[in-house]
Design an enzyme around this catalytic site. Structure first.
Site, PDB file in Angstrom:
ATOM      1  N   LYS A  69       0.824  -1.215   0.000  1.00 51.99           N
ATOM      2  CA  LYS A  69       0.000   0.000   0.000  1.00 51.99           C
ATOM      3  C   LYS A  69       0.857   1.264   0.000  1.00 51.99           C
ATOM      4  O   LYS A  69       0.450   2.293  -0.524  1.00 51.99           O
ATOM      5  CB  LYS A  69      -0.888  -0.026   1.239  1.00 51.99           C
ATOM      6  CG  LYS A  69      -1.953   1.050   1.292  1.00 51.99           C
ATOM      7  CD  LYS A  69      -2.857   0.778   2.463  1.00 51.99           C
ATOM      8  CE  LYS A  69      -3.936   1.822   2.629  1.00 51.99           C
ATOM      9  NZ  LYS A  69      -4.797   1.478   3.765  1.00 51.99           N
ATOM     10  N   GLU A 168     -10.862   5.984   5.335  1.00 52.31           N
ATOM     11  CA  GLU A 168     -10.863   5.073   6.486  1.00 52.31           C
ATOM     12  C   GLU A 168     -11.434   5.691   7.767  1.00 52.31           C
ATOM     13  O   GLU A 168     -12.315   5.090   8.398  1.00 52.31           O
ATOM     14  CB  GLU A 168      -9.454   4.520   6.702  1.00 52.31           C
ATOM     15  CG  GLU A 168      -9.117   3.459   5.649  1.00 52.31           C
ATOM     16  CD  GLU A 168      -7.632   3.286   5.392  1.00 52.31           C
ATOM     17  OE1 GLU A 168      -6.821   3.816   6.162  1.00 52.31           O
ATOM     18  OE2 GLU A 168      -7.283   2.621   4.399  1.00 52.31           O
TER      19      GLU A 168
END
Lengths: 607, 236
Positions: A69, A168
């Protein structure tokens, strides 16, 4: 009916969740594990993802990769900082696209992330007993346009229609809002494996309005591990006179050992670190929580600046914040609790599992999109200002950071020279005054302009940031009213054609993956049935005719031969033949066991 | 105003082609409709063109309209509906961002009243001009001196910090003056509804006063930013 799932594609771990009636739930594997380690490995059989790949970090560090990521949406130049995390070699496919060398393969970060997505997709399909084709995927709130686009590409390559990219911390807030009925001004402090986000939300009557967000996409639990690892390498150098910096296996061993120690120190005051090195040498030391804290304190302190900035951008002061919520594994550290409490002057919450809450929130958003939950609505913001380059390399902001999305802006362009046929528009994201200090997103070329005197053309360009935080550009020639041809050259990331090719390849891979899996399953089954049959034949030989015995032996040989090949259909076929031909033998055996069972029993003991 | 109404009444639904009443959804087939492009930000919230806005009321209207337009609600709709909801939502969010902030709000109102004009230029307030020039010199000197002459640097820093405070409070005074004109504008605006031709001169002079205050404010804002950066980057 197919379900829309919510996926938390994390730096360290990934999770998948779905809406079970009115409650979001994380999907576990057969062993009850909810986390899929975001680790990918490759061997002769193919790709290995998750816990099994994680185990290979120490044994096969050269063909195993983690924390992908951190590379999403980046070029090699801006991944220098991340390079120290990767034992595998990184190259650049073309400017702006990294490739990771893994065994014989070279894959881009979106392709690697797609492998993780496929794994969680498969897990969801197995659990839900239906196909999963649509998903909501979460990203750090502070991800820029290229990183979001790369995540969307990963979804497409994995065969998922990514309905929404959700931030998130916002997802976490949705989960808290639904399950804990939180209202008012909520600060979500999210310290994950590789990124830090702070989001300030106002929750009122089902509307989740993000007021401001800030963060650091280079800060997370990984950095703490790295810090500890460097400490250990240094101590080994002093104590044993060994420099292990270049020994990838030892480095992984140390990194994993220190990560474990760090986790233990969240609940214990002191822990014993034991790391076996080569030639029977063992590195041993005790580590106190206090020492850990003093060694990483400066890293955690880096999160406070963004918190202050987010509050300022939200036009709020500390006393306006009603609740502070902790998200991400790294927030389990008591030090983080303490510093957050000190800054916000309020005890933070972590009632929902900080590892799972983001995935739960993604499932909630998926349900909102599916039309399930109707009273909740999320209004998110774009984390970075969007602008274009003007004279002298100055950034002219079109859409300021923390604007609620979707949002748009338009700008009028013309020509400098008589007869000029095209105009370049260079788009950037960032907060600095000069474009060179910001991040280039793309170059847009307005093409095929009518040749006119300078300054006469009037091209209106529309910049739209959609609900995923991704930029779209369109242009109109105001003189003719026609849509203007526009050529987009993204500065980072894959073109549409490349994504399409990767999707195709992944189908091919998927097919061979599937074949490989079927073959392994068939071989396993054949081994079991062969074992059983041989045992049965030994016991039952006296009970059956000779030619029956020979026919069974013949089929055993045939099956054995088939397992040596790689045609799973042939193996299945011969398993079936063997199954059929041994029915009589099985019956004989049953009868004889029944009789021998009766022999030793008194009549009264019979049922 | 009345022209717009006529225009709206003639619009047709993109889906079923029945006549639209100017609302955001077709009465007939209930499909979402593009927000009429001639609506200004105030009209989008059904608000008069006032500079004093009750922020709670504005937020309530914003949330109400968001619940109508947001792309989340059209996820399962056709591509056309998705595109319209995206466009309506984007416009709504931009309008809200503008009206919520008093400075952006008054800048927008001036643009509306005077037609599409360039951004309001930054201009130093006449009485501060000399002081600011001196200040900029001190700032340059402070950046140059750096660590070579710590005493001099500390002195300069002290002076600059005092100036920073002075200019900051001057900016606040300007803003207060500006906001005090808001009510005057609103009163004029209400009267204007009854006597559209009267008080043109008053309106124009009021807009000009607001523009001058904005120019001065924009200038001071830049000076403060430079100061802030200089003091931050060259921290002793």
């Amino acid at each position: 009916m197919s379900k829309i799932v919510g996926i938390d594609l994390g730096t360290t771990n990934s999770l998948v969740a779905y809406m079970d009636g009115k409650e979001p739930k994380v999907i576990a594997d057969r062993e009850g594990r909810t986390l899929v380690p975001s680790v990918i490995s490759v061997d002769e059989q193919g790709w290995i993802v998750g816990a099994r790949a994680q185990r290979r970090l120490m044994t096969h560090p050269q063909s195993t990769v983690y924390s992908v990521k951190r590379l999403m949406g980046k070029g090699l130049a801006d991944a220098q900082e991340e390079r120290k995390y990767f034992p595998v070699s990184l190259t650049e496919k073309q400017p702006g696209i990294i490739q990771v060398e893994l065994g014989p393969y070279r894959l881009t970060p979106p392709e690697l992330s797609a492998l993780i997505l496929k794994e969680v997709k498969h897990r969801a399909e197995e659990f839900l007993e239906t196909t999963v084709t649509q998903a909501v995927i979460t990203v750090p709130a502070y991800f820029n346009d290229s990183q979001r686009q790369a995540t969307k590409d990963a979804g497409r390559i994995a065969g998922l229609d990514v309905l929404r990219i959700v931030n998130e911390p916002t997802a976490a807030c949705l989960a808290y809002g639904l399950q804990k009925k939180k209202q008012g001004v909520i600060a979500v402090y999210d310290l994950g494996g590789g990124t830090f986000d702070i989001s300030i939300l106002k929750v009122k009557e089902g509307i989740f309005e993000v007021l401001a967000t800030n963060g650091n996409t280079h800060l997370g639990g990984d950095d703490l591990d790295q810090r500890l690892m460097e400490l250990v390498l240094q101590e080994i150098r002093v104590e044993f006179g060994q420099d292990l910096q270049r020994d990838v296996e030892a480095v992984q061993q140390i990194r994993l050992g220190m990560e474990k120690a760090k986790r233990q120190l969240s609940t214990e005051e002191v822990t014993e670190v034991v790391i076996p090195l080569k030639q029977g040498v063992v590195y041993r030391r005790s580590l106190k929580r206090g020492e850990l804290e003093s060694r990483v304190r400066d890293l955690i302190d880096l999160t406070i600046g963004p918190c202050r900035q987010a509050l300022e951008d939200a036009h709020l002061s500390l006393k306006d914040v009603d609740e502070v919520v902790l998200v991400g594994g790294a927030t389990r550290m008591p030090l983080v609790h303490r510093l957050v409490q000190e800054f916000f002057q309020k005890a933070p919450h972590s009632e929902l599992n900080p590892d799972e809450v983001v995935a739960l929130g993604a499932a909630v958003q998926a349900d909102i999109l599916a039309g399930g939950i109707q009273n909740m609505l999320l209004l998110d913001v774009t984390p970075l200002s969007l602008g274009i380059e003007t004279m002298g390399g100055v950034m002219s902001v079109l859409i300021p950071r923390n604007s609620t999305i979707p949002t748009n802006a338009k700008e009028l362009f013309t020509t400098f020279v008589d007869g000029q046929r095209s105009v370049d528009v260079h788009v950037y994201q960032g907060e600095r005054e000069l474009v060179q200090d910001n991040r280039s997103l793309a170059r847009f070329q307005l093409k095929d302009l009518d040749p006119l005197p300078a300054g006469l053309p009037r091209i209106e360009v529309h910049f739209t940031i959609d609900a995923n935080g991704i930029l779209h550009v369109s242009a109109k020639d105001l003189r003719s009213g026609r849509d203007q041809t526009i050529e987009v050259k993204p500065s980072y990331g894959l073109s549409d054609d490349e994504v399409a090719r990767m999707i195709e390849e992944s189908f091919k891979f998927a097919k061979s993956d599937m074949e490989a899996r079927l073959l392994i399953e068939a071989r396993n089954e054949a081994a079991t049935i062969l074992r059983h049959t041989e045992r049965a034949l030994k016991q039952g030989e006296p009970l059956i005719a000779l030619d029956e015995r020979d026919r069974i032996r013949d089929r055993i040989t045939a099956l054995k031969k088939a397992t040596e090949g790689d045609d799973h259909r042939l193996i299945r076929e011969r398993i079936e033949q063997l199954d059929k031909i041994t029915v009589h033998l099985a019956e004989c055996l049953m009868d004889s066991t029944l009789q021998s069972g009766l022999k030793d029993k008194k009549l009264s003991e019979l049922p | 105003m009345s022209d717009e109404k006529d225009l709206l009444a003639r619009s047709l639904c993109w889906n079923c082609h029945s006549e639209l009443g100017g609302e955001y959804f077709c009465d007939h087939c209930i499909k979402i409709q593009p927000a009429p492009s001639q609506l200004d930000y105030f009209q989008r919230f059904s608000l008069p063109r006032h500079l004093t806005i009750n922020l709670q009321d504005l937020e309530r209207r914003f949330h109400e309209l968001s619940r109508k337009f947001h792309p989340d609600l059209f996820q399962r709709g056709s591509d056309q509906e998705k595109a319209i909801s995206l466009e309506n939502s984007a416009l709504l969010n931009t309008a809200y961002r503008t009206l919520r902030d008093p400075i952006l709000r008054v800048e927008y109102l001036i643009r509306l009243e005077e037609g599409a004009v360039k951004d309001i230029p930054a201009k130093a307030p006449a009485d501060l001009l000399e002081e600011i020039l001196e200040l900029q010199e001190s700032l340059e000197e402070y950046k140059q001196v750096g660590k070579t002459a710590p005493e001099k640097s500390a002195d300069l820093r002290k002076t600059l910090l005092v100036e920073q405070k002075r200019i900051g409070s001057r900016k606040m005074v300007l803003e207060k003056d500006l906001f005090s004109l808001f009510e005057e504008w609103d009163r004029l605006q209400d009267q204007h509804l009854f006597k559209p031709d009267g008080q043109q001169a008053h309106r124009r002079s009021l807009l000009q006063r607001m523009k001058d205050l904005l120019s001065a404010r924009a200038y001071l804002k830049t000076v403060l930013q430079d100061l802030d950066e200089g003091l931050h980057d060259h921290h002793p």
